[in-house]
Design a protein around this motif. Structure first.
Motif, short mmCIF file in Angstrom:
data_model
loop_
_atom_site.label_atom_id
_atom_site.label_comp_id
_atom_site.label_asym_id
_atom_site.label_seq_id
_atom_site.Cartn_x
_atom_site.Cartn_y
_atom_site.Cartn_z
N SER A 33 45.16 50.29 -77.66
CA SER A 33 44.80 49.38 -76.57
C SER A 33 45.79 49.40 -75.43
O SER A 33 45.69 48.58 -74.51
N LEU A 34 46.75 50.30 -75.46
CA LEU A 34 47.77 50.35 -74.41
C LEU A 34 47.29 51.18 -73.22
O LEU A 34 46.53 52.14 -73.37
N ALA A 35 47.78 50.81 -72.04
CA ALA A 35 47.53 51.58 -70.82
C ALA A 35 48.77 52.42 -70.54
O ALA A 35 49.76 51.92 -69.99
N GLY A 36 48.72 53.69 -70.95
CA GLY A 36 49.88 54.56 -70.79
C GLY A 36 50.06 55.03 -69.37
O GLY A 36 49.09 55.34 -68.67
N ARG A 37 51.30 55.08 -68.91
CA ARG A 37 51.60 55.56 -67.57
C ARG A 37 52.47 56.82 -67.59
O ARG A 37 52.38 57.65 -66.70
N SER A 38 53.31 56.95 -68.60
CA SER A 38 54.16 58.14 -68.71
C SER A 38 54.39 58.44 -70.18
O SER A 38 54.28 57.55 -71.04
N GLY A 67 44.27 52.93 -71.16
CA GLY A 67 43.44 51.97 -71.88
C GLY A 67 43.14 52.34 -73.31
O GLY A 67 42.66 51.50 -74.07
N SER A 68 43.40 53.60 -73.72
CA SER A 68 43.19 53.95 -75.12
C SER A 68 44.43 54.57 -75.73
O SER A 68 44.36 55.28 -76.73
N GLY A 69 45.58 54.32 -75.13
CA GLY A 69 46.84 54.72 -75.70
C GLY A 69 47.11 56.20 -75.63
O GLY A 69 46.78 56.87 -74.64
N VAL A 70 47.70 56.73 -76.70
CA VAL A 70 48.13 58.13 -76.76
C VAL A 70 47.16 58.92 -77.64
O VAL A 70 46.91 58.55 -78.79
N ASN A 71 46.63 60.00 -77.09
CA ASN A 71 45.82 60.94 -77.86
C ASN A 71 46.69 62.16 -78.19
O ASN A 71 47.46 62.63 -77.35
N ARG A 72 46.52 62.69 -79.41
CA ARG A 72 47.37 63.79 -79.86
C ARG A 72 46.53 64.89 -80.52
O ARG A 72 45.59 64.61 -81.27
N THR A 73 46.89 66.13 -80.20
CA THR A 73 46.32 67.29 -80.90
C THR A 73 47.47 68.13 -81.43
O THR A 73 48.53 68.24 -80.79
N THR A 74 47.28 68.71 -82.59
CA THR A 74 48.27 69.64 -83.16
C THR A 74 47.72 71.05 -83.27
O THR A 74 48.36 71.92 -83.85
N ALA A 108 43.30 39.39 -78.68
CA ALA A 108 42.26 39.25 -77.66
C ALA A 108 42.04 40.60 -76.99
O ALA A 108 42.95 41.44 -76.92
N PRO A 109 40.84 40.86 -76.46
CA PRO A 109 40.60 42.13 -75.77
C PRO A 109 41.64 42.39 -74.70
O PRO A 109 42.07 41.47 -74.01
N PRO A 110 42.06 43.64 -74.52
CA PRO A 110 43.15 43.96 -73.58
C PRO A 110 42.70 44.00 -72.12
O PRO A 110 42.83 45.01 -71.43
N THR A 111 42.15 42.89 -71.65
CA THR A 111 41.75 42.75 -70.26
C THR A 111 42.80 41.92 -69.51
O THR A 111 43.74 41.40 -70.10
#
Length: 814
Positions: free
Chosen positions: A392-397, A370-377, A479-482
């Motif tokens: 706004s993406l629901a990541g699965r892999s 629901g909040s996509g990809v988080n990244r740390t370097t 529109a909201p990603p519902t």
């Protein structure tokens, strides 16, 4: 015709029966655990007089199957993982029929629930993407030979969900499916089934290949609702034989991820998660002969992902259902102690996948639900949230291309595959050819027939897509990603959509697209939880301020059927109808009698308590009050839908399933006061019905099973014949709509289709690719033969139930 219908997907595999029964048992436990309201299934539909109220009310629709009071949602409208939906039969194979029986072509949009996407270790252009609808069964596998630019389905795996994909250094591919593990030695073109020897419940959620021994394969196995106690297995001969390596679990629980020490085959970490909650981490240093529970210090919520490099152990998990948060944790002592790597900048603590840069261990990316990809370097000291426009993406892999620090493939719920060529700075959709988007609605603007809109749903996400060129290209709306149950154009050409939760993402109810592209929530909103499950909307052609909504209450508000009315364009709402207290029912469709008065209205409804009763309601005072008007309709009346005659305002058609093996149509000539069969009863359950906008003899219906997804009548519904050339692969044909007078549209669980009604030639096949990278942002601002006519049985008498009126909402921006 103007309401989304029917369940999602069908799984015809009898091997999964025990798992299905287990899922039902788990659902019963869930109801008790959530304290779901127990309802006495009292009298059928009741009819209240509208009254005022001081409470703000809301409305929403989820409709995976809507079977039973809980409808498999939590109090905020989140679905659990791997929900088993009421099935739909796939199309039975048949040859293409002669011209005149429809000439449908796919319009897209591209999409689908991709649970994994992986690149070959030896063929740079080969990428595989596994489809698993909402994490359940009935999926498939797609293959790309051009690095993900275009995709084609691997037909041998159609109907088989794929949960995990692994490539060995040799290029051999292994996939975890709903039925065991399969292996390919030709880049995913052909597959061989590996027999685990554990019986019918052999759904594989994860496959782990030993980095230091090519003969060793590990498998994480689903618990089948508690019916499968073997949850971890190992092969030491490349899959020829298998042994049970399950830790000493207190009860079966699905193994969702396995990691093997790159330099020590005996050190293995397995993570576990239940469909409705609970999670564990276990480690072994002797190849699974003995295990240690390393869950202390971690949330007792589902674990989804694990990565181990021999020194640092990373685990992630959680699920939106029940707010069962986990996030990302690190251990440097093989799980003896844990440190959270997520921080308070993370909006969602649900991690489905972890990817570590193969050339820089300090660069970690996670796919969140629901909040996509988080990244740390910097190893987790700081984070970029929703990097690359994925917020706004629901990541699965999430996977790096082998040995690359720049190329990534992201599998998502609903929108299929995204790729990055710059280490995650930017992601673009790479889904052309993946036709698995779960559509619930389609519509065309009455002012411009090439302007189309579709509403789609994922597990806990969804959206609205719009096309300005008849379906050749599509843009994702802001529109909201519902989840969305309906997309509708009003008579003035303005686009509206019904959000179906979760309420943690945005409030449910009706949304309106403004001229600047933003979306305004109009309500109704009954409170902070998920309390309204709407699916039908009707606009007056005479009065732009008059809007009707239909559906059902949910959760703490009950599960009764509801109708809402606004007389000020959505600024305020009145619940003008609610079925009798304790019923589990739904309004499925709405029509206004077009006699110029807006006084006479008709609604269709059905029970969702398992008795399959349904019927019609009528209002003669502009929708202020409603009463049962089912004279002439049979008692078994499942999923009724309405459409209006283009020539006689008093005439409507209603379609419904009349048993689990038949469907039929009924007509009223007196604005819904009485009904009579059109003379046709089909041999399959039916879904939507569409009346041609000019020719009152021309009708279309969808079939939920059988060999033909759409039937056509040219004699006012007395007889029907096939009209489904090109729909051989269509699943769950939910809704029909006209684009002008000469084009018919269909929304299905495999995208949308269109056919030209004026000629016998097919509609030109477009390339259905989004015109830009979808990065949604929530912007909540203030041929059956005729059969005999069905004889109706006596119906219950409705009783009134008054309901209050919510206060006016602030005037939305124009």
């Amino acid at each position: 015709m103007k309401s989304p219908s029917t369940p999602n997907r069908f799984n015809s595999n009898s091997r999964l029966l025990l798992g299905f029964l287990g899922g039902l048992l788990s659902g019963c436990v869930l109801l008790a655990g959530l304290g779901a309201i127990s309802k006495t299934f009292a009298a059928r539909i009741s009819s209240p007089q509208a009254e005022s109220s001081t409470q703000a009310l809301s409305s929403e629709n989820d409709r995976p199957s809507n079977s039973g009071p809980a409808r498999r949602l939590d109090e905020q409208g989140n679905r659990p993982a791997a929900t088993l939906f009421v099935p739909l039969n796939p199309r039975k194979p048949r040859p293409v029929r002669p011209a005149g029986n429809g000439a449908w072509s796919s319009l897209g949009p591209p999409g689908g629930d991709v649970f994994d996407a992986a690149v070959s270790t030896v063929a740079p252009g080969v990428v595989l993407a596994g489809i698993s609808p909402d994490g359940s069964f009935g999926g498939t596998l797609y293959r790309s030979s051009d690095g993900g630019d275009t995709w084609s389905e691997v037909l041998a795996l159609r109907g088989t969900s794929v949960f995990d994909i692994e490539f060995a250094p040799t290029g051999a591919a292994y996939i975890g499916t709903q039925d065991s593990i399969r292996r390919s030695t030709d880049g995913g073109i052909s597959w061989t089934l590996l027999n685990l020897g554990i019986g019918v419940n052999d759904q594989i959620l994860d496959v782990a290949l030993d980095p230091s021994n090519p003969l060793i394969i590990w498998a994480g196995i689903a618990d089948a609702g508690g019916f499968q106690p073997v949850n971890v297995m190992r092969s030491t001969d490349n899959g020829a034989t298998w042994s049970n390596r399950t830790p000493p679990l207190a009860a079966p629980i699905s193994c969702r991820g396995i990691a093997v020490d790159p330099s020590n085959s005996n050190t293995v970490i397995a993570v576990f998660g239940g469909d409705f909650g609970g999670g564990q981490v276990w480690t072994t240093t002797d190849g699974g002969d003995s295990w240690v529970n390393r869950s202390t210090g971690l949330p007792n919520n589902p674990m989804q992902a694990v990565v181990y490099d021999g020194t640092r152990l990373l685990v992630g998990g959680g699920q939106r259902f029940g707010s069962e948060n986990v996030g990302l944790y690190r251990s440097t002592d093989v799980g003896a102690t844990w440190t959270p790597l997520h921080d308070n900048t993370w909006p969602v603590l649900v991690v489905d996948a972890i990817a570590v840069d193969p050339n820089d261990a300090q660069t970690i990316l996670v796919a969140t639900d629901g909040s996509g990809v988080n990244r740390t370097t910097d190893g987790g000291s700081t984070w970029q949230i929703g990097t690359g426009g994925t917020g706004s993406l629901a990541g699965r892999s999430l996977r790096f291309r082998p040995d690359s620090s720049t190329e990534l493939f992201l599998g998502t719920s609903s929108l299929a595959v995204f790729s990055s060529t710059d280490g995650g700075d930017h992601f673009a959709q790479s889904s052309s050819g993946i036709s698995e988007l779960n559509l619930f609605s389609v519509d065309a603007s009455p002012l411009a027939s090439n302007e189309l809109a579709v509403a789609f749903q994922g597990q806990n996400n969804g959206g609205v897509l719009r096309s300005l060129d008849g379906g050749v290209t599509w843009d994702l709306e802001s529109a909201p990603p519902t989840r969305y149950s309906a997309a509708r154009f009003a008579p003035d050409g303005r686009l509206y959509a019904i959000s179906s939760g979760p309420s943690t993402v945005a409030q449910e109810g009706l949304y309106r697209r403004e001229n600047n592209g933003t979306w305004t929530p109009l309500g109704p909103d009954q409170g902070p939880l998920f309390e309204s499950d709407l699916n039908a909307v009707r606009f007056s052609r005479n009065n732009a301020n008059l809007i009707l909504l239909g559906g059902a209450d949910f959760g703490g508000a009950g599960f009764e059927a509801t109708i809402w009315r606004s007389t000020d364009a959505g600024v305020s709402w009145t619940k003008v109808f609610e079925s009798a207290t304790g019923t589990v029912e739904r309004v499925t469709d709405l029509e206004i009698i077009e006699d110029g008065t807006d006084q006479n209205m008709v609604a269709a409804w059905n029970s969702e308590s398992g008795d399959n009763i349904g019927g019609a309601l009528r209002s003669t005072d502009g929708g202020a009050s409603w009463f049962d008007s089912s004279t002439g309709l049979p008692a078994f009346f499942r999923n009724p839908r309405l459409c209006a005659s283009p020539t006689d305002p008093q005439s409507l058609i209603v379609s419904a399933s009349l048993s689990f093996q038949s469907g039929g149509l009924f007509r009223t000539a007196d604005a819904g006061a009485t009904w009579a069969s059109t003379g046709w009863t089909g041999t399959n359950m039916v879904g939507d019905v569409a009346c041609h906008p000019v020719d009152d003899q021309l009708l279309f219906v969808t079939q939920l099973s059988g060999s033909d997804a759409v039937l056509r009548s040219q004699d006012g519904g007395a007889t029907f014949g096939p009209f489904s050339n090109g729909l051989e692969n269509a699943v769950a044909p939910r809704e029909l709509a006209f684009a002008g007078n000469s084009r018919l549209l269909l929304a299905s669980a495999k995208g949308s289709y269109g056919t030209d009604l004026t000629t016998g030639t097919p509609t030109p096949t477009p390339t259905a690719t989004p015109s830009s990278t979808p990065t949604p942002t929530a912007t909540p601002s203030p041929t059956p033969t005729p059969m005999g006519t069905v004889t109706p049985t006596p119906r219950p008498i409705p009783t009134p139930r008054p309901r209050p009126t919510p206060p006016p909402r602030p005037t939305p921006p124009g």
